[in-house]
Write a protein that holds these residues in place. Structure first.
Motif, PDB file in Angstrom:
ATOM      1  N   GLY A  16      45.443  41.720  31.483  1.00  0.00           N
ATOM      2  CA  GLY A  16      46.007  41.934  32.808  1.00  0.00           C
ATOM      3  C   GLY A  16      47.419  42.456  32.817  1.00  0.00           C
ATOM      4  N   SER A  17      48.117  42.375  31.684  1.00  0.00           N
ATOM      5  CA  SER A  17      49.462  42.927  31.565  1.00  0.00           C
ATOM      6  C   SER A  17      50.384  42.411  32.669  1.00  0.00           C
ATOM      7  N   ALA A  18      51.049  43.315  33.382  1.00  0.00           N
ATOM      8  CA  ALA A  18      52.054  42.921  34.367  1.00  0.00           C
ATOM      9  C   ALA A  18      51.480  42.031  35.458  1.00  0.00           C
ATOM     10  N   TYR A  19      50.196  42.193  35.778  1.00  0.00           N
ATOM     11  CA  TYR A  19      49.570  41.336  36.789  1.00  0.00           C
ATOM     12  C   TYR A  19      49.589  39.875  36.333  1.00  0.00           C
ATOM     13  N   THR A  20      49.128  39.623  35.122  1.00  0.00           N
ATOM     14  CA  THR A  20      49.087  38.254  34.589  1.00  0.00           C
ATOM     15  C   THR A  20      50.494  37.681  34.451  1.00  0.00           C
ATOM     16  N   PHE A  21      51.445  38.509  33.984  1.00  0.00           N
ATOM     17  CA  PHE A  21      52.814  38.049  33.814  1.00  0.00           C
ATOM     18  C   PHE A  21      53.420  37.645  35.167  1.00  0.00           C
ATOM     19  N   SER A  22      53.120  38.443  36.199  1.00  0.00           N
ATOM     20  CA  SER A  22      53.659  38.154  37.529  1.00  0.00           C
ATOM     21  C   SER A  22      53.073  36.874  38.099  1.00  0.00           C
ATOM     22  N   TYR A  23      51.792  36.629  37.826  1.00  0.00           N
ATOM     23  CA  TYR A  23      51.130  35.426  38.337  1.00  0.00           C
ATOM     24  C   TYR A  23      51.776  34.167  37.737  1.00  0.00           C
ATOM     25  N   ALA A  24      52.233  34.274  36.487  1.00  0.00           N
ATOM     26  CA  ALA A  24      52.834  33.131  35.815  1.00  0.00           C
ATOM     27  C   ALA A  24      54.289  32.900  36.215  1.00  0.00           C
ATOM     28  N   SER A  25      54.952  33.934  36.769  1.00  0.00           N
ATOM     29  CA  SER A  25      56.383  33.804  37.033  1.00  0.00           C
ATOM     30  C   SER A  25      56.765  33.972  38.498  1.00  0.00           C
ATOM     31  N   LEU A  26      56.164  34.937  39.201  1.00  0.00           N
ATOM     32  CA  LEU A  26      56.578  35.247  40.565  1.00  0.00           C
ATOM     33  C   LEU A  26      55.658  34.653  41.626  1.00  0.00           C
ATOM     34  N   GLY A  27      54.369  34.504  41.319  1.00  0.00           N
ATOM     35  CA  GLY A  27      53.453  33.942  42.293  1.00  0.00           C
ATOM     36  C   GLY A  27      52.272  34.848  42.582  1.00  0.00           C
ATOM     37  N   GLU A  28      51.350  34.329  43.396  1.00  0.00           N
ATOM     38  CA  GLU A  28      50.071  35.001  43.614  1.00  0.00           C
ATOM     39  C   GLU A  28      50.204  36.330  44.355  1.00  0.00           C
ATOM     40  N   LEU A  29      50.958  36.343  45.463  1.00  0.00           N
ATOM     41  CA  LEU A  29      51.084  37.581  46.227  1.00  0.00           C
ATOM     42  C   LEU A  29      51.773  38.676  45.415  1.00  0.00           C
ATOM     43  N   PRO A  30      52.922  38.414  44.757  1.00  0.00           N
ATOM     44  CA  PRO A  30      53.507  39.454  43.901  1.00  0.00           C
ATOM     45  C   PRO A  30      52.549  39.906  42.799  1.00  0.00           C
ATOM     46  N   ALA A  31      51.771  38.952  42.245  1.00  0.00           N
ATOM     47  CA  ALA A  31      50.806  39.318  41.206  1.00  0.00           C
ATOM     48  C   ALA A  31      49.738  40.251  41.774  1.00  0.00           C
ATOM     49  N   TRP A  32      49.256  39.928  42.953  1.00  0.00           N
ATOM     50  CA  TRP A  32      48.263  40.803  43.592  1.00  0.00           C
ATOM     51  C   TRP A  32      48.837  42.200  43.801  1.00  0.00           C
ATOM     52  N   ILE A  33      50.081  42.274  44.298  1.00  0.00           N
ATOM     53  CA  ILE A  33      50.703  43.562  44.583  1.00  0.00           C
ATOM     54  C   ILE A  33      50.780  44.406  43.313  1.00  0.00           C
ATOM     55  N   ILE A  34      51.228  43.772  42.212  1.00  0.00           N
ATOM     56  CA  ILE A  34      51.370  44.549  40.981  1.00  0.00           C
ATOM     57  C   ILE A  34      50.003  44.889  40.400  1.00  0.00           C
ATOM     58  N   GLY A  60      42.893  50.053  30.083  1.00  0.00           N
ATOM     59  CA  GLY A  60      43.906  49.252  30.758  1.00  0.00           C
ATOM     60  C   GLY A  60      43.495  48.878  32.166  1.00  0.00           C
ATOM     61  N   GLN A  61      42.934  49.841  32.890  1.00  0.00           N
ATOM     62  CA  GLN A  61      42.549  49.543  34.266  1.00  0.00           C
ATOM     63  C   GLN A  61      41.439  48.512  34.344  1.00  0.00           C
ATOM     64  N   THR A  62      40.441  48.629  33.471  1.00  0.00           N
ATOM     65  CA  THR A  62      39.327  47.673  33.520  1.00  0.00           C
ATOM     66  C   THR A  62      39.794  46.259  33.185  1.00  0.00           C
ATOM     67  N   ARG A  63      40.799  46.135  32.283  1.00  0.00           N
ATOM     68  CA  ARG A  63      41.288  44.805  31.931  1.00  0.00           C
ATOM     69  C   ARG A  63      42.075  44.180  33.079  1.00  0.00           C
ATOM     70  N   VAL A  64      42.828  44.972  33.808  1.00  0.00           N
ATOM     71  CA  VAL A  64      43.532  44.439  34.983  1.00  0.00           C
ATOM     72  C   VAL A  64      42.525  44.007  36.046  1.00  0.00           C
ATOM     73  N   PHE A  65      41.531  44.843  36.295  1.00  0.00           N
ATOM     74  CA  PHE A  65      40.496  44.541  37.285  1.00  0.00           C
ATOM     75  C   PHE A  65      39.742  43.271  36.889  1.00  0.00           C
ATOM     76  N   PHE A  66      39.428  43.160  35.586  1.00  0.00           N
ATOM     77  CA  PHE A  66      38.728  41.993  35.056  1.00  0.00           C
ATOM     78  C   PHE A  66      39.557  40.724  35.263  1.00  0.00           C
ATOM     79  N   ALA A  67      40.848  40.788  34.960  1.00  0.00           N
ATOM     80  CA  ALA A  67      41.711  39.620  35.107  1.00  0.00           C
ATOM     81  C   ALA A  67      41.813  39.194  36.569  1.00  0.00           C
ATOM     82  N   MET A  68      41.906  40.147  37.482  1.00  0.00           N
ATOM     83  CA  MET A  68      42.005  39.824  38.906  1.00  0.00           C
ATOM     84  C   MET A  68      40.712  39.204  39.419  1.00  0.00           C
ATOM     85  N   SER A  69      39.573  39.678  38.920  1.00  0.00           N
ATOM     86  CA  SER A  69      38.295  39.101  39.364  1.00  0.00           C
ATOM     87  C   SER A  69      38.107  37.708  38.770  1.00  0.00           C
TER      88      SER A  69
END
Length: 499
Positions: free
Chosen positions: A92-110, A351-360
């Motif tokens: 998930g890269s930046a998405y996963t990192f954001s979820y751990a530090s900034l929160g759910e909405l920022p993670a969704w945005i990224i 990269g895109q499929t891994r971000v999509f996978f992590a979000m799902s």
């Protein structure tokens, strides 16, 4: 409501999620595989095309300095990515990192931003690859009908069959396994790097020192006349950037930044790495260092071979050799470019499929896409879905105007990751960090400022398109993601248990 929007997912929980059998990806990548992935995705359109464009329009021979500036911006971000990827080795890269530090909405945005970035990047490069292949076929006497080459035929129909087929073939390779993808990438990267080294070594014999004079051409202010294509910095501060001069180098850096896009894709493979704590920093930083060195060397040689005012915009490397009376090298370079762009497409799609996978997997997108293939241990469902969609988009849509969206999306991710590193250092100082970003918070702050500066040098129209995509993302989150969040359901369950 604000507490639910900014709820963070604990790093330990993210790692536990990767151990669930139906969601677990196969760990098969080494530091060498990651470095090859990085080199494979970074060396592409930028080195084969953008060198001529920015030298002719913005920086002259100082395009080498523009590559250095863009490389420094990426290096600042890479240091932050390296800490996150080794601390939170989850897809998930930046998405996963954001979820751990900034929160759910920022993670969704990224995450929403990355889906757009990788999708458009894949489609743009696939169309560019199609152009190289079509040119090689034409030279061999095989001509595709206009209706199948992306140009409108007699009935007004146009479909780029080569671009679509490339995406579909790469989709199949990714479904079969990441290790297979790494092997294919290794072979193609070897060909691509060989071509680049040939350009540097052979081209050095044709360099004329007079072509470097002036190294930084005199500044020529830009008069945008209210055009939306003007950089946002001009509208915000009333200051017009220059087509040359020192500021022209910075303008060029915001353009050649496209050439570096992709090193962050290495971070999306953290979950599939055998020893992410050791290998992720090596893969991210190693690939960036190799590519920056090659970019600077190529730009110095090419602008020395031919006067920057005479460089070709469409194929500067190949045409520079033609201008010196060596057309054989031109064909060799065109072949290398076509081969090399295949890995760019494949790794962006990965990269895109891994971000999509992590979000799902987190429930922010339908969980149907969070299950891995029972045999290949790859996220086959999102890979097939996104591969088909991107193939259709690449086939039907001229994406040259949307390419800058890839730049702004990547820079936005850099900003978020840099902020996230600083926050996680304060909120979770206890986490084991195999790699630590040096001089925190100085390096993250510099990364944010450098990324914002390049973003401001992008056209206003790009900002408007990016804003529309972000608004659409907010709508999807509040209509679906927020109510289906796995973390939200877990919190509700715990709350019900305490009652």
């Amino acid at each position: 409501m604000s507490s639910t929007l900014f709820r963070t997912k604990k790093v330990e929980q993210s790692i536990r999620d990767t151990e669930e059998p139906e969601h677990a990806l196969k760990k098969s990548l080494s530091a060498l595989d990651l470095t090859v992935f990085g080199v494979g995705v970074i060396i592409g359109t930028g080195i084969f095309v953008l060198t001529g464009t920015v030298a002719k329009n913005n920086a002259g021979p100082a395009v080498a300095l523009a590559f250095v500036v863009a490389g420094v911006v990426c290096a600042l971000a890479a240091l932050c990515y390296a800490e996150f990827a080794s601390t939170v080795p989850v897809a998930g890269s930046a998405y996963t990192f954001s979820y751990a530090s900034l929160g759910e909405l920022p993670a969704w945005i990224i995450g929403w931003d990355l889906v757009l970035e990788f999708a458009l990047g894949t489609a743009v490069v696939a169309v560019g690859w199609s152009g190289y292949i079509a040119s090689l076929l034409d030279n061999a006497g095989w001509h595709l009908p206009d209706a199948l080459s992306g140009r409108d035929g007699a009935d007004g129909f146009g479909f780029d069959i080569l671009a679509a087929l490339l995406v579909l073939v790469l989709t199949g390779i990714l479904v079969l396994g990441t290790k297979l993808s790494a092997r294919v990438t290794s072979i193609v990267v070897a060909v691509k790097v060989t071509v680049v080294l040939v350009v540097i070594i052979a081209g050095a014999f044709f360099v004329k020192s007079g072509n470097y004079d002036p190294f930084i051409p005199k500044s020529q202010p830009v008069d945008a006349g209210g055009d939306l294509q003007a950089p946002l910095i001009q509208l915000m501060f009333g200051w017009a950037p220059s087509n040359f001069g020192v500021m022209g180098v910075f303008t060029a850096a915001s353009v050649v930044f496209f050439a570096f896009i992709g090193f962050d894709v290495v971070a999306t493979a953290a979950e599939e790495t055998r020893n992410p704590q050791r290998d992720m920093p090596r893969g991210i930083l190693g690939s960036l260092l190799i590519c920056t060195t090659l970019y600077v060397a190529v730009s110095i040689v090419v602008t020395g071979m031919q006067k920057y005012t005479d460089l070709s915009i469409t194929a500067p490397l190949a045409d520079a050799f033609k201008a010196t009376g060596h057309p054989w090298f031109a064909g060799f370079i065109s072949f290398g470019a076509a081969v090399g762009l295949t890995t760019v497409c494949m790794i962006l799609l990965l990269g895109q499929t891994r971000v999509f996978f992590a979000m799902s997997r987190d429930g922010l997108l339908p969980t149907f896409f969070s299950h891995v293939h029972p045999k290949f241990r790859t996220p086959h469902r999102p890979t097939i879905l996104l591969g088909v969609i991107i193939a259709i988009v690449a086939g039907f849509t001229p994406l040259s105007e949307l390419a800058e969206l890839v730049n702004i999306g990547t820079l936005f991710a850099f900003v978020v990751v840099a902020i996230g590193v600083t926050i996680l250092r304060r909120t979770r100082p206890d986490l084991p960090r195999a790699f630590r970003t040096p001089w925190v918070p100085v390096v993250p702050i510099l990364s944010v400022l450098a990324s914002l500066w390049l973003m401001l040098n992008l056209p206003t129209e790009t900002w408007l398109r990016f804003g529309i995509w972000m608004v659409l993302g907010f709508v999807v989150y509040f209509l679906y993601g927020r109510s289906h969040s796995r973390l939200g359901r877990q919190e509700e369950t715990r709350a019900a248990g305490t009652k």
